[in-house]
Design a protein around this motif. Structure first.
Motif, short mmCIF file in Angstrom:
data_model
loop_
_atom_site.label_atom_id
_atom_site.label_comp_id
_atom_site.label_asym_id
_atom_site.label_seq_id
_atom_site.Cartn_x
_atom_site.Cartn_y
_atom_site.Cartn_z
N GLU A 85 -66.52 16.44 -24.39
CA GLU A 85 -67.73 17.18 -24.72
C GLU A 85 -68.49 17.59 -23.46
OE1 GLU A 85 -66.71 14.47 -28.14
OE2 GLU A 85 -66.79 14.32 -25.96
N GLY A 86 -68.53 16.70 -22.47
CA GLY A 86 -69.21 17.01 -21.22
C GLY A 86 -68.52 18.12 -20.45
N ARG A 87 -67.19 18.06 -20.40
CA ARG A 87 -66.43 19.11 -19.71
C ARG A 87 -66.63 20.46 -20.40
NH1 ARG A 87 -62.78 14.79 -19.75
NH2 ARG A 87 -61.52 15.72 -21.43
N ALA A 88 -66.63 20.44 -21.71
CA ALA A 88 -66.81 21.69 -22.46
C ALA A 88 -68.18 22.30 -22.17
CB ALA A 88 -66.64 21.43 -23.96
N ASP A 89 -69.22 21.46 -22.10
CA ASP A 89 -70.56 21.98 -21.82
C ASP A 89 -70.64 22.55 -20.41
OD1 ASP A 89 -71.51 21.40 -24.31
OD2 ASP A 89 -73.21 20.20 -23.62
N LEU A 90 -70.01 21.89 -19.45
CA LEU A 90 -70.04 22.40 -18.08
C LEU A 90 -69.33 23.75 -18.00
CD1 LEU A 90 -69.83 20.56 -14.78
CD2 LEU A 90 -68.18 22.39 -15.14
N LEU A 91 -68.19 23.86 -18.68
CA LEU A 91 -67.43 25.11 -18.63
C LEU A 91 -68.14 26.23 -19.39
CD1 LEU A 91 -63.83 23.68 -19.14
CD2 LEU A 91 -64.77 24.71 -17.05
N SER A 92 -68.94 25.87 -20.37
CA SER A 92 -69.64 26.90 -21.14
C SER A 92 -70.84 27.46 -20.39
CB SER A 92 -70.11 26.33 -22.49
OG SER A 92 -71.13 25.36 -22.30
N HIS A 93 -71.28 26.77 -19.35
CA HIS A 93 -72.40 27.26 -18.53
C HIS A 93 -71.85 28.27 -17.52
CE1 HIS A 93 -75.87 27.44 -15.88
NE2 HIS A 93 -76.55 26.65 -16.70
N ALA A 94 -72.43 29.42 -17.44
CA ALA A 94 -71.92 30.48 -16.58
C ALA A 94 -71.82 30.07 -15.11
CB ALA A 94 -72.80 31.72 -16.71
N ALA A 95 -72.70 29.15 -14.69
CA ALA A 95 -72.72 28.75 -13.27
C ALA A 95 -72.12 27.37 -13.04
CB ALA A 95 -74.15 28.79 -12.74
N GLY A 96 -71.57 26.74 -14.08
CA GLY A 96 -71.12 25.36 -13.99
C GLY A 96 -70.13 25.11 -12.86
N LEU A 97 -68.97 25.76 -12.93
CA LEU A 97 -67.93 25.55 -11.92
C LEU A 97 -68.39 26.03 -10.55
CD1 LEU A 97 -64.69 26.60 -13.84
CD2 LEU A 97 -65.27 24.31 -13.02
N ALA A 98 -69.09 27.15 -10.51
CA ALA A 98 -69.50 27.74 -9.24
C ALA A 98 -70.46 26.84 -8.47
CB ALA A 98 -70.14 29.11 -9.48
N VAL A 99 -71.48 26.29 -9.16
CA VAL A 99 -72.48 25.49 -8.44
C VAL A 99 -71.91 24.15 -8.00
CG1 VAL A 99 -73.51 24.37 -10.48
CG2 VAL A 99 -74.88 24.75 -8.43
N VAL A 100 -71.02 23.56 -8.81
CA VAL A 100 -70.38 22.30 -8.40
C VAL A 100 -69.52 22.52 -7.16
CG1 VAL A 100 -68.70 20.53 -9.06
CG2 VAL A 100 -70.45 21.27 -10.70
N SER A 101 -68.75 23.60 -7.19
CA SER A 101 -67.90 23.92 -6.03
C SER A 101 -68.74 24.21 -4.79
CB SER A 101 -67.03 25.13 -6.35
OG SER A 101 -66.29 25.53 -5.23
N LYS A 102 -69.86 24.89 -4.98
CA LYS A 102 -70.72 25.28 -3.85
C LYS A 102 -71.27 24.07 -3.11
CE LYS A 102 -74.83 28.05 -2.79
NZ LYS A 102 -75.91 28.90 -3.36
N LYS A 103 -71.51 22.97 -3.82
CA LYS A 103 -72.12 21.79 -3.19
C LYS A 103 -71.13 21.01 -2.33
CE LYS A 103 -76.14 22.56 -4.96
NZ LYS A 103 -77.25 23.00 -4.09
N ILE A 104 -69.83 21.28 -2.47
CA ILE A 104 -68.84 20.57 -1.64
C ILE A 104 -69.01 20.98 -0.18
CG2 ILE A 104 -66.37 20.25 -1.22
CD1 ILE A 104 -65.85 20.77 -4.16
N LEU A 105 -69.11 19.99 0.69
CA LEU A 105 -69.24 20.18 2.15
C LEU A 105 -70.57 20.78 2.56
CD1 LEU A 105 -65.66 21.56 3.00
CD2 LEU A 105 -66.44 19.17 2.92
N ARG A 106 -71.54 20.86 1.64
CA ARG A 106 -72.84 21.45 1.99
C ARG A 106 -73.99 20.46 1.87
NH1 ARG A 106 -73.72 27.68 0.11
NH2 ARG A 106 -71.87 28.58 1.12
N VAL A 107 -73.78 19.33 1.24
CA VAL A 107 -74.88 18.39 1.00
C VAL A 107 -74.65 17.08 1.76
CG1 VAL A 107 -76.20 17.14 -0.75
CG2 VAL A 107 -75.30 19.42 -1.26
N SER A 108 -73.64 16.36 1.38
CA SER A 108 -73.30 15.08 2.01
C SER A 108 -71.90 14.70 1.56
CB SER A 108 -74.30 13.99 1.58
OG SER A 108 -74.17 13.71 0.19
N GLN A 109 -71.35 13.66 2.18
CA GLN A 109 -70.01 13.22 1.78
C GLN A 109 -70.02 12.70 0.35
OE1 GLN A 109 -67.66 11.16 4.63
NE2 GLN A 109 -66.57 9.92 3.12
N LEU A 110 -71.09 11.97 -0.01
CA LEU A 110 -71.19 11.46 -1.38
C LEU A 110 -71.20 12.61 -2.38
CD1 LEU A 110 -71.57 9.17 -3.43
CD2 LEU A 110 -74.04 9.30 -2.99
N ALA A 111 -72.00 13.63 -2.11
CA ALA A 111 -72.07 14.78 -3.01
C ALA A 111 -70.71 15.47 -3.11
CB ALA A 111 -73.13 15.76 -2.53
#
Length: 405
Positions: A303-329
């Motif tokens: 259910e959580g994966r489906a909600d993330l994929l249904s959001h127009a910016a879901g995949l994009a914003v998660v990908s964008k945070k890689i290597l831009r915030v911290s190692q933990l992020a």
């Protein structure tokens, strides 16, 4: 004042400033009350700053002789701008606090609200008062009052609001908080206060208390949290009452969502969409890390994966945070994408991941120090989707060489 040399024995050994309310601790050393209380209660020290011997917290005695000497010295130098010390408020005795707490729990008494207001002022005065109130049973008495009011639909009552403010002000010890976690009715009462509190302040106090309790609660207690609990947490995040309240809501979600069906309850409350919207706007490192941690938990269910994929910016914003915030992020973001790739990778999802730059970002992960687990997950995703990603025209040529075989 700066031109006058203050006698060294008037100075607090911690701050090296003139003492306003000298008190002697169990080791025989005199400190300013505010400084030694901060040393013990805020900084969590258990030894005397000078002697390094263990402190008996209950033994803090006013040094009246030294205070009179300081007062006389101030009077002597009044012509030079030195002001007399304000008279410290007397510390309430245990019987006095017990009487006030008893009056505050008496719903028939007309002095109930006055007793609560008096208790709030006492709690706000200093750390000693906080600990004395806790020792007098304030946590149990005030939580019972809140439960009684909320069960009768009086969440917006003045007395309920005052009791909640006192509990927050007390900054209760772990033992008192653990006792409160064992009362499911109190959890439910705080949930109602998040929803129906008469002010933003009340709602913020409720969520911050819930945050502290959720951090100490046993899994068996967290498993039985009601769906309404997650609905109100999501509403707190949507309303953005204050940064502290938002942080408390995220912390509560982090502690609650790994257990039982809480992931599904949180997803059904609309949490995923709210978290993605927050992530889009957030530039705060810690908040980004917390949001990604909650999303990681929620993407462990379909259910959580489906909600993330249904959001127009879901995949994009998660990908964008890689290597831009911290190692933990970055680790949390890669985990989220790995869950999507492993369990929800339809052709359309794989194509979207390529389009929003997920594949390119994963190739970058392989080139930098991003943690071995993140690299392993990145390699697994790149290999499993190689047919669609490896030779795609939108993949930068500079990254093709790092694509795993």
């Amino acid at each position: 004042m700066a031109e006058i040399e203050v006698p060294p024995y008037f100075l607090c050994p911690i701050t090296m400033e003139m003492m306003k309310d000298p008190v002697t601790v169990s080791t025989g050393i005199t400190y300013d009350r505010e400084a030694i209380e901060r040393w013990v209660f805020s900084d969590n020290n258990t030894t005397c700053p000078l002697t390094k011997q263990p402190l008996i917290i209950s033994i803090i005695t006013p040094n009246l002789t030294l205070r009179r000497l300081i007062q006389s010295w101030c009077t002597l130098h009044a012509s030079n701008g030195v002001q007399r010390l304000p008279t410290p408020k007397p510390t309430p005795t245990h019987p006095q606090l017990s009487k006030l707490l008893q009056d505050s729990s008496n719903t028939i008494s007309t002095s109930q609200i006055k007793s609560l207001q008096r208790l709030r002022l006492i709690a706000a005065a200093n750390q000693s008062n906080k600990r004395s109130l806790e020792a007098a049973g304030a946590a149990q008495i005030l939580s019972s009052l809140i439960v009684a009011k909320s069960l009768h639909g009086h969440e917006d009552d003045d007395c309920c609001e005052e009791a909640l403010a006192i509990l927050y002000t007390l900054k209760l010890s772990e033992s008192s908080l653990k006792t409160l976690t064992k009362n499911p009715q109190f959890f439910h009462s705080l949930t109602l206060l998040m929803q129906k509190g008469r002010s933003y302040e009340s709602r913020a106090y409720a969520i911050m208390l819930l945050e502290s309790m959720a951090e100490l609660a046993d899994p068996s207690q967290l498993i039985n949290l009601r769906p309404q609990f997650f609905t109100e947490l999501s509403q707190i995040l949507r309303d953005q009452i204050s940064p502290k309240a938002s942080k408390a809501a995220l912390t509560a979600l982090i502690n609650a969502t790994p257990w039982g069906k809480n992931r599904i309850k949180a997803v059904e409350s609309g949490a995923v969409s709210i978290l993605i919207d927050l992530l889009l706007d957030s530039s705060d490192k810690r908040q980004c890390e917390m949001i990604l941690t909650v999303l990681d938990h929620l993407c462990q269910c379909a259910e959580g994966r489906a909600d993330l994929l249904s959001h127009a910016a879901g995949l994009a914003v998660v990908s964008k945070k890689i290597l831009r915030v911290s190692q933990l992020a970055s680790e949390r973001a890669v985990r989220i994408l790995h869950s999507i790739s492993k369990f929800s990778a339809t052709p359309a999802v794989v194509a979207e991941m390529l389009q929003v730059g997920v594949a390119a970002k994963l190739c970058l992960v392989l080139q930098v120090d991003c943690g071995s687990k993140s690299k392993e997950r990145a390699v697994e995703m790149l290999r499993s989707n190689a047919r669609a990603w490896r030779n795609a025209s939108c993949m930068p040529n500079i990254l093709i060489s790092s694509y795993p075989c």
